[in-house]
Design an enzyme around this catalytic site. Sequence first.
Site, PDB file in Angstrom:
ATOM      1  N   CYS A   1      37.174  36.340  34.623  1.00 44.51           N
ATOM      2  CA  CYS A   1      36.503  37.540  34.113  1.00 44.51           C
ATOM      3  C   CYS A   1      37.403  38.688  34.298  1.00 44.51           C
ATOM      4  O   CYS A   1      36.693  39.710  35.012  1.00 44.51           O
ATOM      5  CB  CYS A   1      35.199  37.600  34.237  1.00 44.51           C
ATOM      6  SG  CYS A   1      34.236  36.026  34.217  1.00 44.51           S
TER       7      CYS A   1
ATOM      8  N   ALA B   1      39.475  41.321  32.915  1.00 43.62           N
ATOM      9  CA  ALA B   1      39.766  42.295  32.368  1.00 43.62           C
ATOM     10  C   ALA B   1      38.778  43.541  33.029  1.00 43.62           C
ATOM     11  O   ALA B   1      37.796  43.107  33.478  1.00 43.62           O
ATOM     12  CB  ALA B   1      39.468  42.344  30.750  1.00 43.62           C
ATOM     13  N   PRO B   2      39.382  44.863  33.382  1.00 43.01           N
ATOM     14  CA  PRO B   2      40.432  45.260  32.700  1.00 43.01           C
ATOM     15  C   PRO B   2      41.723  45.353  33.709  1.00 43.01           C
ATOM     16  O   PRO B   2      42.720  45.471  33.226  1.00 43.01           O
ATOM     17  CB  PRO B   2      40.227  46.705  32.693  1.00 43.01           C
ATOM     18  CG  PRO B   2      39.345  46.988  33.598  1.00 43.01           C
ATOM     19  CD  PRO B   2      38.269  45.969  33.737  1.00 43.01           C
TER      20      PRO B   2
ATOM     21  N   GLY C   1      42.196  45.458  37.173  1.00 46.35           N
ATOM     22  CA  GLY C   1      42.322  46.394  38.450  1.00 46.35           C
ATOM     23  C   GLY C   1      42.230  45.300  39.691  1.00 46.35           C
ATOM     24  O   GLY C   1      43.135  45.520  40.645  1.00 46.35           O
ATOM     25  N   LYS C   2      41.372  44.344  39.747  1.00 49.09           N
ATOM     26  CA  LYS C   2      41.339  43.713  40.814  1.00 49.09           C
ATOM     27  C   LYS C   2      42.597  42.390  40.797  1.00 49.09           C
ATOM     28  O   LYS C   2      43.033  42.137  41.857  1.00 49.09           O
ATOM     29  CB  LYS C   2      40.002  42.682  40.757  1.00 49.09           C
ATOM     30  CG  LYS C   2      38.948  43.666  40.926  1.00 49.09           C
ATOM     31  CD  LYS C   2      37.663  42.761  40.756  1.00 49.09           C
ATOM     32  CE  LYS C   2      36.126  43.519  40.822  1.00 49.09           C
ATOM     33  NZ  LYS C   2      36.195  44.312  39.387  1.00 49.09           N
TER      34      LYS C   2
ATOM     35  N   ASP D   1      40.117  35.793  30.818  1.00 46.81           N
ATOM     36  CA  ASP D   1      39.173  36.582  30.219  1.00 46.81           C
ATOM     37  C   ASP D   1      38.975  36.263  28.764  1.00 46.81           C
ATOM     38  O   ASP D   1      39.825  35.712  28.094  1.00 46.81           O
ATOM     39  CB  ASP D   1      39.408  38.231  30.136  1.00 46.81           C
ATOM     40  CG  ASP D   1      38.259  39.152  30.323  1.00 46.81           C
ATOM     41  OD1 ASP D   1      37.728  39.510  31.142  1.00 46.81           O
ATOM     42  OD2 ASP D   1      37.845  39.266  28.980  1.00 46.81           O
TER      43      ASP D   1
ATOM     44  N   ASP E   1      37.142  31.088  27.896  1.00 51.77           N
ATOM     45  CA  ASP E   1      35.716  31.211  28.565  1.00 51.77           C
ATOM     46  C   ASP E   1      35.501  30.498  29.917  1.00 51.77           C
ATOM     47  O   ASP E   1      35.847  29.575  30.145  1.00 51.77           O
ATOM     48  CB  ASP E   1      34.906  30.754  27.592  1.00 51.77           C
ATOM     49  CG  ASP E   1      33.281  30.919  27.848  1.00 51.77           C
ATOM     50  OD1 ASP E   1      32.851  31.143  29.051  1.00 51.77           O
ATOM     51  OD2 ASP E   1      32.335  30.781  27.003  1.00 51.77           O
TER      52      ASP E   1
ATOM     53  N   ASP F   1      34.410  37.434  39.235  1.00 48.08           N
ATOM     54  CA  ASP F   1      33.741  38.702  38.842  1.00 48.08           C
ATOM     55  C   ASP F   1      32.950  38.389  37.691  1.00 48.08           C
ATOM     56  O   ASP F   1      33.450  38.898  36.576  1.00 48.08           O
ATOM     57  CB  ASP F   1      34.727  39.781  38.486  1.00 48.08           C
ATOM     58  CG  ASP F   1      33.863  41.232  38.500  1.00 48.08           C
ATOM     59  OD1 ASP F   1      32.743  41.269  38.786  1.00 48.08           O
ATOM     60  OD2 ASP F   1      34.760  42.221  38.526  1.00 48.08           O
TER      61      ASP F   1
ATOM     62  N   CYS G   1      28.899  44.071  39.654  1.00 48.19           N
ATOM     63  CA  CYS G   1      28.476  45.533  39.755  1.00 48.19           C
ATOM     64  C   CYS G   1      27.107  45.690  39.117  1.00 48.19           C
ATOM     65  O   CYS G   1      26.638  46.647  38.459  1.00 48.19           O
ATOM     66  CB  CYS G   1      29.413  46.179  38.589  1.00 48.19           C
ATOM     67  SG  CYS G   1      29.362  45.893  37.073  1.00 48.19           S
TER      68      CYS G   1
END
Length: 427
Positions: free
Chosen positions: A252, A254-255, A257-258, A274, A300, A319, A372
């Site tokens: 997972c 996107a976008p 950063g990690k 993603d 997936d 994430d 988050c």
Amino acid sequence: MSNVRALAAQTLYQVVDKGASLSAQLPLATAQLEGKDKALLQQICYGVLRYLPSLEHYCQQLLEQPLKGKRRVFQFLLYVGIYQLQHMRVPAHAAVAETVNALQVMNAPGLKSLVNAILRTFQRQQAELEKSTEAIPACHYNHPGWFINKVKAAYPEQWQNILLANQQQAPMWLRVNQAKYSTAEYAQLLDDAEIAYSLNPDFQDGILLDNPVDVKSLPYFLDGACSVQDAAAQLAARLLTPADNENILDACAAPGGKTCHILELADAHVTALDADAERLLRVQQNLARIGLNAQCLQGDAAKPETWWDNTQFDRILLDVPCSATGVIRRHPDIKWLRRAQDIDALAALQHSIINNIWPLLKSGGTLVYATCSVLPQENSAQIQRFLAETPDAQLVPLHDKDTAEQPGLQLLPGVTDGFYYAKLTKL
């Protein structure tokens, strides 16, 4: 249509009534504007979404009956007008005049007298109207009732602070690319550029700007010297503790950063997964700006059998899709797009993903679970259940109260966004 108030009303109608995301709608609207009008549009849309229950309440008191059907978009124009009068520094006469003028480009000049009268009446009755919201929790806190109840149950001593933090403008954090500069070195570059900031010892890669700036003004941003990422999200790669030559999955992703942060910390082979092909392009764009390489794979996370090549991973960053209730201050539309029943569905999806991804991890490997969200159902309860059902999963405590009964690290919105982490190893 270039009237800012008209565009704001149309955008808000698409978000609140049609279920579109603000991040998808705003670019369509701002493309029709120039200069300061772009920022004004964003400020109005964010503001109306932050204070929507109060604005709805005021209109209920001021209108004989709500505007419905084809006239519904004009109800949002009233919210735009009242929000300006209540919360913005726009002179009152200008706020009223510009909102009324919006009806001309919206092909509804016949409503000018009604909108003008409502806004003028709000000005006269503002104090008593504001007082009338105090006894209505959804209006007083400007959050949906179901969410207030969930937060109050989970955080009996902190719930008001969480709701208050959600109403603030989100801060701008930078993540320094440690492969190019130390945090102290990049801070010096900000000093030279006269960009004010502060440092926080809890976030070794992070710099908090005193005020948001255009990324183009950040030293060497286009060369990958830093990225914009909230400090809470910066913990993901640090907790994963990547090492050179390891095989790492960022599920997972996107976008991206990690993904980028992992590669800034270690020369590893990273697979960025993603399900959304369009969002995967963002990962590739972020990697390209910084000059990093990862295998970007559409797939997936809940169905590894459709994409996995049977090579196990040393580390997995998971994430998972979540309610995003920890980042409401960045995305105020979350309050109105999310429904109470969504949480059960998201928790079921998260349970499916972690169970299906776990076999991809090597024995002795590390998995970091992240959301988050601030809701325990998606966080500590999720990991508590997984540990109880998975004999070869062991919790790695992230602090002295991180136990199998109450697992993980929960950050609440404030200094950072709201985020949750749990670290697991495979026996």
